[in-house]
Design a protein around this motif. Structure first.
Motif, PDB file in Angstrom:
ATOM      1  N   CYS A 112       0.835  -1.209   0.000  1.00 16.26           N
ATOM      2  CA  CYS A 112       0.000   0.000   0.000  1.00 16.26           C
ATOM      3  C   CYS A 112       0.864   1.252   0.000  1.00 16.26           C
ATOM      4  O   CYS A 112       0.637   2.198  -0.772  1.00 16.26           O
ATOM      5  N   LEU A 113       1.894   1.268   0.848  1.00 15.19           N
ATOM      6  CA  LEU A 113       2.759   2.436   0.930  1.00 15.19           C
ATOM      7  C   LEU A 113       3.610   2.581  -0.324  1.00 15.19           C
ATOM      8  O   LEU A 113       3.843   3.699  -0.809  1.00 15.19           O
ATOM      9  N   ALA A 114       4.075   1.466  -0.855  1.00  9.14           N
ATOM     10  CA  ALA A 114       4.842   1.525  -2.106  1.00  9.14           C
ATOM     11  C   ALA A 114       3.999   2.145  -3.214  1.00  9.14           C
ATOM     12  O   ALA A 114       4.500   2.940  -4.028  1.00  9.14           O
ATOM     13  N   HIS A 115       2.715   1.797  -3.244  1.00 12.16           N
ATOM     14  CA  HIS A 115       1.804   2.370  -4.238  1.00 12.16           C
ATOM     15  C   HIS A 115       1.634   3.866  -4.008  1.00 12.16           C
ATOM     16  O   HIS A 115       1.624   4.661  -4.972  1.00 12.16           O
ATOM     17  N   TYR A 116       1.522   4.255  -2.739  1.00  9.86           N
ATOM     18  CA  TYR A 116       1.404   5.682  -2.428  1.00  9.86           C
ATOM     19  C   TYR A 116       2.632   6.450  -2.916  1.00  9.86           C
ATOM     20  O   TYR A 116       2.514   7.497  -3.569  1.00  9.86           O
ATOM     21  N   VAL A 117       3.820   5.949  -2.600  1.00  8.32           N
ATOM     22  CA  VAL A 117       5.053   6.646  -2.985  1.00  8.32           C
ATOM     23  C   VAL A 117       5.167   6.728  -4.508  1.00  8.32           C
ATOM     24  O   VAL A 117       5.583   7.747  -5.062  1.00  8.32           O
ATOM     25  N   GLU A 118       4.757   5.662  -5.187  1.00  8.64           N
ATOM     26  CA  GLU A 118       4.792   5.672  -6.655  1.00  8.64           C
ATOM     27  C   GLU A 118       3.874   6.747  -7.223  1.00  8.64           C
ATOM     28  O   GLU A 118       4.218   7.434  -8.185  1.00  8.64           O
ATOM     29  N   LYS A 119       2.706   6.922  -6.592  1.00 16.84           N
ATOM     30  CA  LYS A 119       1.720   7.878  -7.104  1.00 16.84           C
ATOM     31  C   LYS A 119       1.947   9.309  -6.617  1.00 16.84           C
ATOM     32  O   LYS A 119       1.735  10.268  -7.360  1.00 16.84           O
ATOM     33  N   GLU A 120       2.376   9.447  -5.352  1.00 19.29           N
ATOM     34  CA  GLU A 120       2.397  10.761  -4.719  1.00 19.29           C
ATOM     35  C   GLU A 120       3.784  11.237  -4.305  1.00 19.29           C
ATOM     36  O   GLU A 120       3.957  12.402  -3.955  1.00 19.29           O
ATOM     37  N   GLY A 121       4.746  10.345  -4.274  1.00 20.13           N
ATOM     38  CA  GLY A 121       6.081  10.734  -3.832  1.00 20.13           C
ATOM     39  C   GLY A 121       6.239  10.657  -2.324  1.00 20.13           C
ATOM     40  O   GLY A 121       5.411  10.082  -1.616  1.00 20.13           O
ATOM     41  N   HIS A 122       7.303  11.278  -1.819  1.00 21.82           N
ATOM     42  CA  HIS A 122       7.649  11.205  -0.404  1.00 21.82           C
ATOM     43  C   HIS A 122       7.098  12.415   0.351  1.00 21.82           C
ATOM     44  O   HIS A 122       6.492  13.310  -0.234  1.00 21.82           O
ATOM     45  N   ILE A 123       7.302  12.423   1.643  1.00 21.13           N
ATOM     46  CA  ILE A 123       6.891  13.545   2.475  1.00 21.13           C
ATOM     47  C   ILE A 123       8.132  14.344   2.871  1.00 21.13           C
ATOM     48  O   ILE A 123       9.255  13.870   2.750  1.00 21.13           O
ATOM     49  N   ASP A 124       7.921  15.560   3.359  1.00 19.14           N
ATOM     50  CA  ASP A 124       9.050  16.378   3.814  1.00 19.14           C
ATOM     51  C   ASP A 124       9.443  16.040   5.248  1.00 19.14           C
ATOM     52  O   ASP A 124      10.614  16.135   5.622  1.00 19.14           O
ATOM     53  N   MET A 125       8.483  15.633   6.043  1.00 18.20           N
ATOM     54  CA  MET A 125       8.736  15.298   7.439  1.00 18.20           C
ATOM     55  C   MET A 125       7.465  14.685   8.009  1.00 18.20           C
ATOM     56  O   MET A 125       6.356  15.068   7.630  1.00 18.20           O
ATOM     57  N   GLY A 126       7.624  13.720   8.904  1.00 18.51           N
ATOM     58  CA  GLY A 126       6.420  13.155   9.487  1.00 18.51           C
ATOM     59  C   GLY A 126       6.704  11.966  10.383  1.00 18.51           C
ATOM     60  O   GLY A 126       7.853  11.681  10.731  1.00 18.51           O
ATOM     61  N   PHE A 127       5.627  11.276  10.775  1.00 17.07           N
ATOM     62  CA  PHE A 127       5.768  10.155  11.693  1.00 17.07           C
ATOM     63  C   PHE A 127       4.688   9.117  11.411  1.00 17.07           C
ATOM     64  O   PHE A 127       3.657   9.405  10.794  1.00 17.07           O
ATOM     65  N   THR A 128       4.940   7.908  11.868  1.00 19.16           N
ATOM     66  CA  THR A 128       3.943   6.862  11.834  1.00 19.16           C
ATOM     67  C   THR A 128       3.629   6.460  13.275  1.00 19.16           C
ATOM     68  O   THR A 128       4.539   6.085  14.027  1.00 19.16           O
ATOM     69  N   PRO A 129       2.380   6.572  13.694  1.00 20.54           N
ATOM     70  CA  PRO A 129       2.021   6.241  15.088  1.00 20.54           C
ATOM     71  C   PRO A 129       1.875   4.735  15.264  1.00 20.54           C
ATOM     72  O   PRO A 129       0.830   4.224  15.674  1.00 20.54           O
ATOM     73  N   ASP A 130       2.946   4.005  14.976  1.00 22.88           N
ATOM     74  CA  ASP A 130       2.892   2.546  14.935  1.00 22.88           C
ATOM     75  C   ASP A 130       4.111   1.935  15.638  1.00 22.88           C
ATOM     76  O   ASP A 130       4.565   0.864  15.269  1.00 22.88           O
TER      77      ASP A 130
END
Length: 451
Positions: free
Chosen positions: A154-172
């Motif tokens: 799912c995340l690989a698909h997101y990065v392919e479509k939308e690219g990366h973020i500038d800064m952030g976190f995963t609450p996991d």
């Protein structure tokens, strides 16, 4: 505005939304057209997007792989990455795992902590930041995937479509943050050179095997010596004679592959015990020479450590199909080392006459210096809410979305020292913890908005 009081004013909404999302048994299902991970995970994603849309966020569904909810403007992008898929409920629940129930201030249900509770806390945190009228000079995007537990496609698909973020976190992960995640090597071992008639054990490569059954000829080892070995190592066992064949069952203790010292590997103790009892077999010799009961990879030459931790080594599953034995190996190695370094250490030990090891996949570690801007901002957000200035960000063996996207670390949702029974029966989150993590995420978003 008193942020804690504001969060508490939304508590009924938080619990309502969490109960709704928990009601979806969003374990990965069969892929079908338009539903790469099955219909139920996609339905859960669309419900979460519907909730976010009700708060005025822009929502997007990327092909039922992943979706996001966004607010704010500008070129900069702050990402919060959570997942809505869950692992199977399994047995041993005292409540219905998909009908969240609150008992004595604790909400029970699959996903209440991992990771639906954190997703709901994050969306409410975004709403509160919006209501605070803080200038949103960057876009804030809650990214919600539905395949984290099974490879994060799912995340690989997101990065392919939308690219990366500038800064952030995963609450996991856990508070006050995870500044390093060990590298990973997935491998398997195989052998045809064996007198073993059959062997089966384990449920997943990333779990310490707690049950293994083997069939061998009954006169091929000393049962007394094997029983003594099992008793000396606190292994529960049973023997069942079927003609000239004896079936041996060994039981250990399950644990996550990243913490094998918390478990007892039934596969390893069964094969080491048989060798000790005089069983003559090429594969069993290979296993004892290259794996044994070690959990640090030392027999394969892989043992190593850095200031943050040691390499861990786990055999999770073993099976025999068409006279071929095959098993899984899960290696987590220290955050300051590289795949190349570990593979080079292992290479001379990957093959003997009794079997061979094949490397299937590798992932480099994730590492941010503890004084890096991302880590320090999030740490400060945690400290200001909790008053805890003693706890420090950690490194861990588990893997999160942070490995699949730039400029991200795991931050929450578990509190240090609290076992929320993630991936186990009776997973829970306390109401107090939900309120606290929501307040921390409000503060974290505000910190990340600062230049």
């Amino acid at each position: 505005m008193d942020v804690r009081k504001e969060v508490e004013s939304h508590l009924d909404e938080i619990l309502m939304h969490l109960k709704t999302l928990v009601s979806y048994n969003s374990v990965m299902g069969e892929a079908e057209e338009g539903y790469p991970f099955g219909r139920v995970p996609a339905d859960c994603l669309n419900k979460a997007l519907e909730i976010c849309n009700s708060y005025g966020f822009k929502t997007v569904n990327l092909d039922n792989y992943v979706g996001y909810a966004e607010m704010g403007e500008g070129e900069g992008l702050i990402g919060i990455l959570g997942h809505l898929d869950v692992v199977p409920a399994g047995e041993g629940w005292k409540t219905d795992p998909f009908n969240m129930e609150i008992i004595d201030g604790i909400a029970y249900g699959r996903g209440t902590t991992d990771d639906k509770g954190a997703v709901v806390a994050s969306m409410i945190a975004m709403k509160i930041v919006k209501d605070l009228n803080i200038p949103l000079t960057k876009r804030i995007r809650l990214i919600m995937g539905i395949n984290e537990e099974n490879g994060s496609r799912c995340l690989a698909h997101y990065v392919e479509k939308e690219g990366h973020i500038d800064m952030g976190f995963t609450p996991d992960g856990c508070f006050p943050g995870v500044h390093g995640e060990k590298g990973m090597i997935r491998a398997n071992f195989k052998s045809k050179n064996t007198k073993i008639i059959n062997i089966q054990g384990g449920v997943a490569s990333n779990v310490v095997c707690n049950k293994c059954i083997i069939q061998v000829m009954k006169n091929s080892f000393s049962q007394k010596v094997l029983e003594d070995y099992f008793n000396d190592h606190n292994i529960t066992y049973a023997f069942n004679v079927i003609g000239d064949v004896v079936e041996i069952e060994a039981r250990g203790v399950a644990a996550h592959a990243s913490t094998p010292k918390l478990g007892v590997n039934a596969i390893s103790h069964l094969l080491v015990g048989l060798k000790h009892a005089g069983f003559q077999d090429d594969f069993t010799d290979f296993y004892n020479e290259k794996i044994g009961t070690t959990i640090d990879g030392s027999l394969m030459g892989a043992a190593c450590k850095d200031e943050y931790g040691t390499l861990t080594f786990n055999v999770g599953v073993i099976s025999m199909i068409d006279d071929v034995i095959e098993g899984t190996i899960d290696i987590r190695f220290p955050v300051t080392l590289t795949v190349k370094q570990i593979v080079e250490k292992m290479t001379p030990n990957l093959e003997t006459t009794g079997g061979f090891v094949e490397i299937l996949s590798t992932h480099e570690p994730l590492y941010f210096p503890i004084d890096s801007p991302l880590v320090t901002k999030l740490l400060k957000a945690y400290q200001e809410v909790t008053g805890d200035i003693e706890s420090k960000p950690i490194t861990m063996g588990g893997g999160t979305y942070a490995k699949g996207i730039n400029n991200c670390i795991a931050f929450g949702c578990e509190l240090l020292g609290v076992d929320n029974h993630i991936h186990d029966a009776n997973e829970f989150v306390s109401i107090d913890a939900l309120v606290m993590q929501t307040e921390i995420y409000v503060n974290a978003i505000i910190k990340l908005l600062e230049n």
